[in-house]
Write a protein that holds these residues in place. Sequence first.
Motif, PDB file in Angstrom:
ATOM      1  N   GLY A   7       0.807  -1.205   0.000  1.00  0.00           N
ATOM      2  CA  GLY A   7       0.000   0.000   0.000  1.00  0.00           C
ATOM      3  C   GLY A   7       0.843   1.259   0.000  1.00  0.00           C
ATOM      4  O   GLY A   7       0.618   2.174  -0.793  1.00  0.00           O
ATOM      5  N   ILE A  67      -5.367  -5.230   3.788  1.00  0.00           N
ATOM      6  CA  ILE A  67      -5.598  -3.934   4.417  1.00  0.00           C
ATOM      7  C   ILE A  67      -7.012  -3.928   4.984  1.00  0.00           C
ATOM      8  O   ILE A  67      -7.989  -4.013   4.256  1.00  0.00           O
ATOM      9  CB  ILE A  67      -5.419  -2.786   3.417  1.00  0.00           C
ATOM     10  N   LEU A  85      -3.306   3.335   7.755  1.00  0.00           N
ATOM     11  CA  LEU A  85      -3.547   2.026   7.169  1.00  0.00           C
ATOM     12  C   LEU A  85      -3.405   0.974   8.263  1.00  0.00           C
ATOM     13  O   LEU A  85      -2.359   0.901   8.927  1.00  0.00           O
ATOM     14  CB  LEU A  85      -2.551   1.703   6.051  1.00  0.00           C
ATOM     15  N   VAL A 120      -8.687   1.849   6.076  1.00  0.00           N
ATOM     16  CA  VAL A 120      -8.014   3.058   5.620  1.00  0.00           C
ATOM     17  C   VAL A 120      -8.804   4.241   6.163  1.00  0.00           C
ATOM     18  O   VAL A 120     -10.009   4.339   5.943  1.00  0.00           O
ATOM     19  CB  VAL A 120      -7.931   3.133   4.082  1.00  0.00           C
ATOM     20  N   SER A 169      -1.013  -0.446  12.961  1.00  0.00           N
ATOM     21  CA  SER A 169      -1.394   0.562  11.984  1.00  0.00           C
ATOM     22  C   SER A 169      -0.195   1.429  11.655  1.00  0.00           C
ATOM     23  O   SER A 169       0.695   1.634  12.495  1.00  0.00           O
ATOM     24  CB  SER A 169      -2.517   1.460  12.524  1.00  0.00           C
TER      25      SER A 169
END
Length: 303
Positions: free
Chosen positions: A86, A163, A156, A166, A110
């Motif tokens: 990402g 994932i 994230l 977000v 995160s």
Amino acid sequence: MEALLLRAALLAGYGREAAPLAQKLAAVVQAGAARSCLDAGALVQLTVAAPGPPDLQVGLRLADPFDANALTELLPPPTLGYLAQGLDRLPPADHASMGTWLFWSETRQSVYVDLRDPDPACALKRLQCLLTPQQQDRLEQVAIPVHQGRPWAVRLEATSAGIKRVQVHWLLHRHTLVHEVAEGIAPGHWPMALEVLGHLLKRPGHSGRWVIATSLNNQNSPGLSIANSGWALVPEDAEKHRAIARLFKQLGGPQDYAEALWSLCQGQVGPKWRVGRACELHVHGNHIHTKLFFVPQPDANQV
């Protein structure tokens, strides 16, 4: 740094595992040039949440750009891989950045990345490079209008399956009426958030800066996620300590752990340093999750 993390891990009940864990956590920390009002130039943040049991939750400033190889001892390979994929799609910032931060606990990890570009439109353009088409559509729906705020960071959260979440965090302008923004996002949730902040601040609706987080995953209302930095203006005295105790007793949090963690960070600070820096709230229906941010004063050799 490692000694501080060791004592925090011991307070959280890690026992014999505390020393190797503290070593791994300290090893990934990297100094940087810029800072925010939250970290104040420190390299580590310790957070404590209510309700719930004691839980070691650590924010660590990472190398910028993101270096996945440095985190192999802390994150499972699939989780680390999804985060790296990402962030690889996110173009680098062209400004002095507060860096990339890993917020680590045993169950959740995160990464937060700075979006404080001089031009907010450039921040959003960079951000869209890491979003799916569905998330880009969602961003258009939930974006804070430019006259009310600007992008501050993107979060994230990953698991071994991909994932998971977000979030875009928006810094509201000083003149923005925060209650109007909050009510527009999650009607009816603002009073509960204000009540909790009243335990920490004399003027809870008017002190400090405000950050609101909007999820790019949930189509239905996820509630209100809001943070306030006004706590950093409150002197580090006995009353601030008692306020932590009262708040966590009322919310069903780990009161003894929260007080001990604050005392750990407050033990060796200068007269103007503020350990208790921010309060983050997530209100959904009749439930509220509260997180306090403790920031130990950095050693002059570490910044």
